[in-house]
Design a protein around this motif. Structure first.
Motif, mmCIF file in Angstrom:
data_model
loop_
_atom_site.group_PDB
_atom_site.id
_atom_site.type_symbol
_atom_site.label_atom_id
_atom_site.label_comp_id
_atom_site.label_asym_id
_atom_site.label_seq_id
_atom_site.Cartn_x
_atom_site.Cartn_y
_atom_site.Cartn_z
ATOM 1 N N UNK A 192 0.821 -1.211 0.000
ATOM 2 C CA UNK A 192 0.000 0.000 0.000
ATOM 3 C C UNK A 192 0.853 1.258 0.000
ATOM 4 N N UNK A 193 2.009 1.218 0.669
ATOM 5 C CA UNK A 193 2.906 2.366 0.667
ATOM 6 C C UNK A 193 3.413 2.661 -0.741
ATOM 7 N N UNK A 194 3.644 1.615 -1.525
ATOM 8 C CA UNK A 194 4.075 1.807 -2.904
ATOM 9 C C UNK A 194 2.984 2.519 -3.698
ATOM 10 N N UNK A 195 1.726 2.085 -3.514
ATOM 11 C CA UNK A 195 0.617 2.821 -4.141
ATOM 12 C C UNK A 195 0.700 4.299 -3.764
ATOM 13 N N UNK A 196 0.874 4.542 -2.465
ATOM 14 C CA UNK A 196 0.818 5.902 -1.932
ATOM 15 C C UNK A 196 1.892 6.808 -2.519
#
Length: 209
Positions: free
Chosen positions: A99-103
């Motif tokens: 999810x951090x990569x998405x962010x």
């Protein structure tokens, strides 16, 4: 001079759509993207993609290191399953890394008041209500799969660092990316090129100008 401290905004509940904002967006010419009404339906529709993406990751791993049941703590000879607590912790951490990569691929995510990371009992999610282009939307959606389930294997494989837990994470991440790819398909089919996209809770809209 004091330097401004910028932090990632975090919420602990799933965003819901605002009816007033929905009416304003539709009035302003935004078009609602046709999507499943809830995440459960999205997961069900994504099952074929789970298989495809999982197989892609498995095939790439097999270029460097064979995958066996023993890699995942399963021993058929003794009919036993071994669970390592440390591996479970690493696995959970990688769920949030996804999810951090998405962010971080959301433009201006640190300074935006409408962009945040969600942490809930079922895992995490990245969310923004900023207006983004179709190309950026697709980039945000695809990057966790590319970085974790493809590029990391291509880097770690030749170095001999594809441990059982890394293999499992790469495959699980690929399978978990199926909903992202399902959303990419929906956007690719419905949204014209050079369009803009905006979110309102679980609702998505596009506008061509």
């Amino acid at each position: 001079m004091l330097r401004e401290v910028i932090t990632v905004k975090i919420r602990n509940k799933i965003p819901t759509h605002n009816e007033e904002k929905n009416a304003l967006l539709l009035k302003d010419g935004w078009i609602l993207i046709k999507e499943p009404k809830n995440i459960i339906m999205s997961i069900i529709f994504s099952i074929p993609l789970m298989i495809i993406l999982g197989l892609i990751s498995v095939c790439i791993i097999n270029l460097f290191s064979p995958i066996t049941l023993e890699n995942f703590g399963i021993n058929l000879n003794n009919i036993s399953i071994t669970i390592n607590i440390v591996d479970i912790i690493i696995f959970i951490i990688f769920i949030y890394i996804h999810e951090l990569i998405h962010l971080i691929f959301i433009p201006n995510f640190l300074n935006s008041d409408n962009t945040f990371l969600g942490l809930t009992w079922f895992g995490g999610y990245a969310y923004t209500e900023e207006i983004i282009t179709k190309k950026i939307y697709i980039l945000i959606a695809v990057m966790p799969f590319l970085l974790i389930s493809v590029i990391s294997i291509l880097i770690l494989g030749p170095m001999g660092y594809l441990t059982p837990i890394i293999k499992f994470i790469c495959i699980f991440n690929a399978v978990g990316s199926s909903v992202d790819f399902f959303n990419i398909l929906l956007v690719s089919i419905q949204v014209p090129n050079k369009s803009k996209i905006v979110m309102n809770g679980q609702l998505s809209y596009y506008k061509t100008n």
